[in-house]
Scaffold this motif. Structure first.
Motif, PDB file in Angstrom:
ATOM      1  N   TYR A  36     -14.220 -46.871  15.943  1.00 28.18           N
ATOM      2  CA  TYR A  36     -13.971 -45.875  15.096  1.00 28.18           C
ATOM      3  C   TYR A  36     -13.285 -44.536  15.986  1.00 28.18           C
ATOM      4  O   TYR A  36     -13.985 -44.275  16.922  1.00 28.18           O
ATOM      5  N   ILE A  37     -11.990 -44.159  15.520  1.00 30.51           N
ATOM      6  CA  ILE A  37     -11.266 -43.445  16.179  1.00 30.51           C
ATOM      7  C   ILE A  37     -11.133 -42.004  15.404  1.00 30.51           C
ATOM      8  O   ILE A  37     -10.173 -42.120  14.392  1.00 30.51           O
ATOM      9  N   HIS A  38     -12.029 -41.104  15.337  1.00 33.37           N
ATOM     10  CA  HIS A  38     -11.819 -39.874  14.429  1.00 33.37           C
ATOM     11  C   HIS A  38     -11.765 -40.492  12.865  1.00 33.37           C
ATOM     12  O   HIS A  38     -10.751 -39.924  12.350  1.00 33.37           O
ATOM     13  N   GLY A  39     -12.438 -41.297  12.488  1.00 33.88           N
ATOM     14  CA  GLY A  39     -12.470 -41.680  11.131  1.00 33.88           C
ATOM     15  C   GLY A  39     -11.851 -43.084  11.102  1.00 33.88           C
ATOM     16  O   GLY A  39     -11.872 -43.674   9.906  1.00 33.88           O
ATOM     17  N   ALA A  40     -10.747 -43.252  11.812  1.00 33.60           N
ATOM     18  CA  ALA A  40      -9.768 -44.548  11.636  1.00 33.60           C
ATOM     19  C   ALA A  40     -10.707 -45.804  12.095  1.00 33.60           C
ATOM     20  O   ALA A  40     -11.450 -45.850  13.154  1.00 33.60           O
ATOM     21  N   SER A  41     -10.943 -46.595  11.343  1.00 27.62           N
ATOM     22  CA  SER A  41     -11.705 -47.972  11.948  1.00 27.62           C
ATOM     23  C   SER A  41     -10.733 -48.982  12.301  1.00 27.62           C
ATOM     24  O   SER A  41      -9.423 -49.219  11.464  1.00 27.62           O
ATOM     25  N   VAL A  42     -10.718 -49.624  13.404  1.00 26.99           N
ATOM     26  CA  VAL A  42      -9.758 -50.547  14.271  1.00 26.99           C
ATOM     27  C   VAL A  42     -10.519 -51.593  14.487  1.00 26.99           C
ATOM     28  O   VAL A  42     -11.684 -51.633  15.281  1.00 26.99           O
ATOM     29  N   PHE A  43     -10.131 -52.831  14.236  1.00 28.91           N
ATOM     30  CA  PHE A  43     -10.698 -54.127  14.874  1.00 28.91           C
ATOM     31  C   PHE A  43     -10.580 -53.963  16.204  1.00 28.91           C
ATOM     32  O   PHE A  43      -9.270 -53.944  16.734  1.00 28.91           O
ATOM     33  N   VAL A  44     -11.384 -54.564  16.994  1.00 36.64           N
ATOM     34  CA  VAL A  44     -11.281 -54.837  18.476  1.00 36.64           C
ATOM     35  C   VAL A  44     -11.551 -56.451  18.636  1.00 36.64           C
ATOM     36  O   VAL A  44     -12.216 -56.982  17.959  1.00 36.64           O
ATOM     37  N   MET A  45     -11.104 -56.887  19.947  1.00 38.67           N
ATOM     38  CA  MET A  45     -11.418 -58.258  20.531  1.00 38.67           C
ATOM     39  C   MET A  45     -12.346 -58.265  21.680  1.00 38.67           C
ATOM     40  O   MET A  45     -12.486 -57.283  22.474  1.00 38.67           O
ATOM     41  N   SER A  46     -13.007 -59.319  21.933  1.00 36.75           N
ATOM     42  CA  SER A  46     -13.784 -59.568  23.148  1.00 36.75           C
ATOM     43  C   SER A  46     -13.000 -59.605  24.321  1.00 36.75           C
ATOM     44  O   SER A  46     -11.758 -59.943  24.455  1.00 36.75           O
ATOM     45  N   THR A  47     -13.499 -58.826  25.376  1.00 35.52           N
ATOM     46  CA  THR A  47     -12.951 -58.850  26.596  1.00 35.52           C
ATOM     47  C   THR A  47     -12.850 -60.377  27.434  1.00 35.52           C
ATOM     48  O   THR A  47     -12.055 -60.571  28.361  1.00 35.52           O
ATOM     49  N   LEU A  48     -13.688 -61.172  26.955  1.00 30.11           N
ATOM     50  CA  LEU A  48     -13.680 -62.451  27.419  1.00 30.11           C
ATOM     51  C   LEU A  48     -12.282 -63.359  27.398  1.00 30.11           C
ATOM     52  O   LEU A  48     -11.775 -64.013  28.116  1.00 30.11           O
ATOM     53  N   GLU A  49     -11.550 -62.773  26.199  1.00 26.01           N
ATOM     54  CA  GLU A  49     -10.065 -63.473  26.018  1.00 26.01           C
ATOM     55  C   GLU A  49      -9.003 -62.699  26.935  1.00 26.01           C
ATOM     56  O   GLU A  49      -7.749 -63.487  27.081  1.00 26.01           O
ATOM     57  N   PHE A  50      -9.436 -61.474  27.488  1.00 26.71           N
ATOM     58  CA  PHE A  50      -8.532 -60.917  28.111  1.00 26.71           C
ATOM     59  C   PHE A  50      -7.935 -61.604  29.564  1.00 26.71           C
ATOM     60  O   PHE A  50      -8.873 -62.008  30.409  1.00 26.71           O
ATOM     61  N   PRO A  51      -6.774 -61.883  29.879  1.00 26.96           N
ATOM     62  CA  PRO A  51      -6.242 -62.465  31.047  1.00 26.96           C
ATOM     63  C   PRO A  51      -6.711 -61.743  32.291  1.00 26.96           C
ATOM     64  O   PRO A  51      -6.970 -60.361  32.363  1.00 26.96           O
TER      65      PRO A  51
END
Length: 363
Positions: free
Chosen positions: A99-114
């Motif tokens: 949550y960023i100042h009221g905005a809800s944002v989906f995130v992904m796992s860092t395990l998928e990051f190259p």
């Protein structure tokens, strides 16, 4: 987690420019915020950035966890915040949302990051004024040339040259390489076009350029450090860059000297943009005229040139857009067009800067 908004937004802008491309892997559109390392990462698998977040972090809690988030979306959210907000607050309240100042944002796992390669520099140099030189010569770099090595910017620390050419025009600067520490003598390298574009979006001159591997015949892995705690890493283009020095004329038959602003005014003739579809015909001698042809709209204009010619009469045709790109970096009040013949490249010099433009065929 709370971060300084101004500094964080500056980093996000660069991460978004790298991640916000047409991609096949969704994770490549994300920036990874690593809480343990206090760092931000982004990559398109060819170019990577890493940035130290420690100077901009104001507060971090034990509940904060690392995550991957859409870099473009995060930048848009932070940019759209009211001006009175000086710090960005990112709260992790679930495994797949922040949550960023009221905005809800989906995130992904860092395990998928190259995995972004790390390396130990074996040689480090600095090129003063590299950003300005890169911006000035970049228009000459190839875009989709079959000679793949031309689709980038060539840097030779030994000769002190930074060069770009697409085969029809060429521009380069001479510079003095500063060695930062010991190690092998730095070898030439070619910055890929996308990496060069990313570098031009960073409003700072590089602090240093590091080589991780120096093997004969092999391109090293490069890392460019910036004063904002950011590193841009990439593998240079491989291949033999063409030998450009023999085509630079030394003995000149004709010289045409003209005020820079006057020449630019005559070439643009009030037009805000001169495209590559426009030609400039120079008829130098008794009349000293320039004729501009726009092939898209069939427009034709002719005007006199208030300059001085040495060597006799000559006429030649040039791509107007190419000539403008060659002249704009010049700092001097006067421009000198150095010419040997109507089929030879036009050479323009200004202290450490040199540009060549190949002529076009007969009208």
């Amino acid at each position: 987690m709370r971060l300084n908004r101004k500094e964080f937004s500056e980093v996000l802008k660069i991460a978004a420019s790298l991640s916000g491309k047409k991609i096949t892997l969704p994770i490549l559109g994300s920036a990874m915020i690593d809480i343990e390392k206090r760092a931000l990462y982004a990559t398109d698998l060819e170019t990577s950035i890493s940035c130290d977040l420690v100077p901009m972090i104001k507060e971090i809690s034990d509940q904060d966890k690392s995550f991957c988030i859409d870099a473009v979306l995060l930048h848009e959210i932070v940019t759209a915040l009211p001006t009175e907000i000086k710090e960005v607050v990112i709260e992790r309240k679930s495994e797949n949302k922040v949550y960023i100042h009221g905005a809800s944002v989906f995130v992904m796992s860092t395990l998928e990051f190259p995995v972004i390669p790390t390396h130990t520099p074996v040689a480090t140099i600095r090129i003063p004024g590299m950003l300005g030189m890169l911006k000035n010569i970049f228009p000459c770099a190839g875009k989709s040339d079959a000679r793949y090595v031309l689709n980038g910017v060539y840097v030779d620390p030994q000769k002190g040259h930074i060069v770009a050419t697409d085969g029809l025009r060429l521009a380069f600067y001479r510079f003095t390489t500063e060695s930062l520490g010991g190690g092998p003598e730095p070898v030439p390298f070619v910055i890929p076009r996308p990496t060069a574009m990313l570098m031009m979006g960073i409003d700072y001159d590089p602090d240093s350029i590091s080589y991780s591997v120096l093997k004969p015949g092999k391109a090293p892995y490069m890392s460019i450090a910036y004063p904002i705690g950011m590193r841009v890493s990439f593998r240079p283009l491989e291949g033999q860059y063409p030998n450009y020095e023999p085509i630079i004329p030394t003995d000149i038959q004709y010289r045409f000297t003209i005020n820079r602003e006057a020449l630019l005014e005559k070439m643009t003739q009030g037009m805000p943009i001169a495209s590559d579809t426009m030609d400039a015909h120079f008829d130098l001698g008794e009349t000293n005229t320039i004729s501009i042809t726009n092939h898209q709209v069939g427009m034709f204009n002719s005007d006199s040139l208030p300059g001085q010619l040495e060597g006799g009469s000559i006429a030649f045709n040039l791509n107007l857009g190419y000539l403008l790109d060659a002249i704009r970096p010049i700092q001097s009040d006067q421009v000198i067009l150095n010419i040997n013949g109507k089929h030879d490249p036009i050479c323009i010099k200004d202290e450490a800067y040199t540009a060549l433009v190949m002529p076009k065929g007969e009208r």
